[in-house]
Enzyme design. Structure first.
Site, PDB file in Angstrom:
ATOM      1  N   GLY A 143       4.345  -5.474  -2.430  1.00 50.16           N
ATOM      2  CA  GLY A 143       4.544  -4.437  -1.430  1.00 50.16           C
ATOM      3  C   GLY A 143       4.795  -3.050  -1.974  1.00 50.16           C
ATOM      4  O   GLY A 143       5.332  -2.196  -1.266  1.00 50.16           O
ATOM      5  N   LYS A 184       0.467  -1.691  -0.450  1.00 52.34           N
ATOM      6  CA  LYS A 184       0.391  -0.474   0.355  1.00 52.34           C
ATOM      7  C   LYS A 184      -0.948   0.241   0.208  1.00 52.34           C
ATOM      8  O   LYS A 184      -1.394   0.928   1.124  1.00 52.34           O
ATOM      9  CB  LYS A 184       1.535   0.478  -0.048  1.00 52.34           C
ATOM     10  CG  LYS A 184       2.932   0.001   0.333  1.00 52.34           C
ATOM     11  CD  LYS A 184       3.139   0.042   1.832  1.00 52.34           C
ATOM     12  CE  LYS A 184       4.610  -0.073   2.216  1.00 52.34           C
ATOM     13  NZ  LYS A 184       5.177  -1.398   1.911  1.00 52.34           N
ATOM     14  N   ASP A 189       7.515  -0.433   8.393  1.00 51.94           N
ATOM     15  CA  ASP A 189       8.333   0.327   7.452  1.00 51.94           C
ATOM     16  C   ASP A 189       7.637   1.626   7.057  1.00 51.94           C
ATOM     17  O   ASP A 189       6.426   1.779   7.205  1.00 51.94           O
ATOM     18  CB  ASP A 189       8.618  -0.508   6.200  1.00 51.94           C
ATOM     19  CG  ASP A 189       7.341  -0.987   5.510  1.00 51.94           C
ATOM     20  OD1 ASP A 189       6.377  -1.321   6.224  1.00 51.94           O
ATOM     21  OD2 ASP A 189       7.311  -1.026   4.264  1.00 51.94           O
ATOM     22  N   ASP A 190       8.429   2.566   6.551  1.00 55.50           N
ATOM     23  CA  ASP A 190       7.925   3.840   6.025  1.00 55.50           C
ATOM     24  C   ASP A 190       7.079   4.609   7.035  1.00 55.50           C
ATOM     25  O   ASP A 190       6.031   5.189   6.694  1.00 55.50           O
ATOM     26  CB  ASP A 190       7.148   3.617   4.727  1.00 55.50           C
ATOM     27  CG  ASP A 190       8.037   3.097   3.602  1.00 55.50           C
ATOM     28  OD1 ASP A 190       9.273   3.120   3.764  1.00 55.50           O
ATOM     29  OD2 ASP A 190       7.506   2.668   2.567  1.00 55.50           O
ATOM     30  N   TYR A 242      14.948  -0.375   8.069  1.00 51.23           N
ATOM     31  CA  TYR A 242      15.043  -1.596   7.276  1.00 51.23           C
ATOM     32  C   TYR A 242      16.098  -1.523   6.187  1.00 51.23           C
ATOM     33  O   TYR A 242      16.346  -2.527   5.508  1.00 51.23           O
ATOM     34  CB  TYR A 242      13.689  -1.941   6.659  1.00 51.23           C
ATOM     35  CG  TYR A 242      13.156  -0.899   5.677  1.00 51.23           C
ATOM     36  CD1 TYR A 242      13.541  -0.889   4.345  1.00 51.23           C
ATOM     37  CD2 TYR A 242      12.240   0.067   6.090  1.00 51.23           C
ATOM     38  CE1 TYR A 242      13.045   0.053   3.458  1.00 51.23           C
ATOM     39  CE2 TYR A 242      11.745   1.015   5.219  1.00 51.23           C
ATOM     40  CZ  TYR A 242      12.145   1.006   3.910  1.00 51.23           C
ATOM     41  OH  TYR A 242      11.658   1.951   3.039  1.00 51.23           O
ATOM     42  N   ASP A 274       7.858   1.997  -8.233  1.00 44.85           N
ATOM     43  CA  ASP A 274       6.935   3.024  -7.743  1.00 44.85           C
ATOM     44  C   ASP A 274       7.637   4.342  -7.434  1.00 44.85           C
ATOM     45  O   ASP A 274       7.000   5.389  -7.377  1.00 44.85           O
ATOM     46  CB  ASP A 274       6.146   2.531  -6.529  1.00 44.85           C
ATOM     47  CG  ASP A 274       7.034   2.046  -5.387  1.00 44.85           C
ATOM     48  OD1 ASP A 274       8.254   2.253  -5.435  1.00 44.85           O
ATOM     49  OD2 ASP A 274       6.476   1.448  -4.430  1.00 44.85           O
ATOM     50  N   ASN A 293      10.113  -7.641  -4.810  1.00 49.31           N
ATOM     51  CA  ASN A 293       8.985  -6.712  -4.836  1.00 49.31           C
ATOM     52  C   ASN A 293       8.760  -6.294  -6.294  1.00 49.31           C
ATOM     53  O   ASN A 293       9.585  -5.586  -6.863  1.00 49.31           O
ATOM     54  CB  ASN A 293       9.293  -5.488  -3.969  1.00 49.31           C
ATOM     55  CG  ASN A 293       8.080  -4.602  -3.750  1.00 49.31           C
ATOM     56  OD1 ASN A 293       6.968  -4.953  -4.115  1.00 49.31           O
ATOM     57  ND2 ASN A 293       8.290  -3.446  -3.147  1.00 49.31           N
TER      58      ASN A 293
END
Length: 477
Positions: free
Chosen positions: A84, A115, A191-192, A234, A294, A322
């Site tokens: 993810g 993503k 999310d995001d 989240y 990331d 992750n």
């Protein structure tokens, strides 16, 4: 024996001559082994995974089996990986290699959620091209052969019209097509993104949470089963109006993913877990953003999973790690996390680090352990006056020769970056010009990936600060 939850021996060892199977409940993915002095071994198991894990133990000890009995089972029902991160998605070979690793480490679920796979996020309405569909079908079959469940995660929240019946139908059709490829679990990720509604949705829904819950209910009804749900809120360590709406509208059967008190949580204790269970009031899964890097690509996170309360499995049905964009290097941390997820009470992070180094780099375990701990102490990426560069480089050169080829390739830009950074540091320390070296650092693959993440996060408006916040937590000073 520490490798078993419960162990009793009458003393001595024997070769296994005959195996008898008994199927009955043994705990989550659990098994029991009973061996007598004549080499009769009885394997008791509760499901296919328990049987698989038991047979592997017997095969490993076949000529030197303990005489006695052992019982083992997992703490978490679901233990796995969520692909993810932001960055280059794994290749098919990367994923198969990780599935083999997961099988060895008794992990049982893989969430597909890269993503940067456009059909997962930006192009969520569009079906996968034939070639990519066949690759996913092959991946699901590969996982099934290893008793690992595949979960497809879809992220429609960037532009979904929640009140548009056609959009909802398109989502359901896309999911059913993915199920036909072999994905047994489905997750809806919101999310995001901003917790806001498009104008078209405001007449039907009072909030984004209500709208997302409505879509989730429609998907569950169409599939005839519960789905995993990642909320927009989240990570916060407090109740929010969004979460209050979820408690009201989200179907009771849905399972909620969260990441702890922060996007990257340095610790998750029993209080955090109890609060999250109350704020979401649904089955809870932990999406643990470790060892993903990331948000800070010039750092690697190789060390053991730490600061996770031993009781988290009491409040969480599943736990997912992750990983980094580098699947082979991620195995150092994933090895330790798998140990924790199986039996948190006996988990020792320092011992798990040593075992990971020995298992993954058997020809140079001491040097591998140094790499892990130098990196964790920031010696590799933020040079210190006490750093013995010559001695360190000697250890790293030995390590590079002993590393598996995939690890060598993944580490090469980081070794180069560390060397250049140290040279720049020494020149600046002595008052010399380091412009050329600094330009080399800024142009490196490590740094350009870091800048790309900043660009991606800026697209999410108010979420841009998240990257800054979590970097501050991990920034070396």
């Amino acid at each position: 024996m520490k490798e078993f939850r419960n162990f009793f021996t009458a003393g001595g060892h024997t070769a296994v001559r005959r195996i008898r199977y008994v199927c009955k409940a043994c705990g989550t993915d659990g098994f029991m082994l009973r061996t007598d002095a004549d080499g009769n071994c009885e394997i008791t198991y509760g499901n296919a995974r328990g049987k698989r894990y038991a047979e592997r133990e017997v095969a490993r000890r076949k000529e030197n089996m303990f005489i006695g009995r052992a019982h083992d089972h997992a703490d978490f029902t679901w233990r796995g990986i969520v692909e993810g991160y932001y960055g280059r998605p794994y290749t098919a070979d990367d994923r198969k290699d990780l599935l083999d690793f997961m099988d060895e480490m008794r992990m049982n679920i893989y969430l597909y959620a890269p993503k940067d796979d456009p059909y997962h996020r930006e192009k969520w309405r569009e079906p996968y091209p034939q070639e990519e569909s066949e690759a996913l079908r092959e991946l699901c079959a590969y996982a099934a052969d290893r008793a690992i469940e595949m979960c497809y995660c879809i992220s429609p929240g960037l532009d979904m019209r929640y009140s548009d019946e056609q959009d909802v139908r398109t989502l359901i059709e896309k999911i059913k097509a993915l199920q036909a490829l072999g994905f047994g679990e489905i997750a809806l990720l919101f999310d995001d993104i901003k917790a806001e509604l498009l104008p078209i949705d405001t007449e039907r829904f009072a909030s984004a949470a209500q709208a997302q819950a409505s879509v989730t209910a429609a998907v569950q009804e169409a599939l005839g089963r519960r789905v995993l749900f990642c909320p927009t809120d989240y990570w916060q360590n407090n109740d929010t109006p969004y979460r209050a709406d979820l408690r009201t509208y989200l179907p009771r059967e849905a399972a909620v993913l969260w990441t702890g008190y922060n996007t990257v949580a340095e610790y998750i204790d029993a209080t955090d877990a109890a609060n999250a269970a109350q704020w979401f009031d649904r089955e809870l899964w932990l999406w643990d953003n470790y060892p993903v890097n990331d948000f800070m690509t010039e750092r690697l996170f190789l060390g053991a999973l730490r600061n996770r309360d031993t009781t988290l499995s009491a409040s969480h049905k599943g736990m997912l790690m992750n990983p980094m964009e580098y699947p082979s290097l991620s195995k150092f941390a994933l090895f330790t996390a798998a140990r924790y997820m199986w039996n948190a009470d006996t988990y020792d992070p320092d011992q798990a680090e040593r075992d990971a180094a020995a298992a993954l780099v058997p020809q140079a375990p001491a040097e591998a352990l140094r790499l892990i701990r130098d990196n964790a102490a920031c010696v590799m990426y933020t040079p210190a006056k006490t750093c013995d560069l010559t001695e360190r480089q000697r250890a790293y050169r030995k390590l590079q020769k002993a590393l598996p080829p995939a690890m060598q390739a993944e580490l090469r830009p980081y070794f180069d970056y560390a060397q250049t950074e140290y040279q720049a540091y020494k020149r600046l320390q002595s008052g010399k010009d380091a412009t050329r070296l600094i330009q080399k650092l800024n142009a490196s693959a490590v740094r350009t990936a870091y800048n790309a993440f900043d660009t991606e996060m800026e697209r999410h408006g108010e979420y841009a600060y998240t990257a800054k916040k979590i970097r501050e937590c991990y920034r070396c000073v």
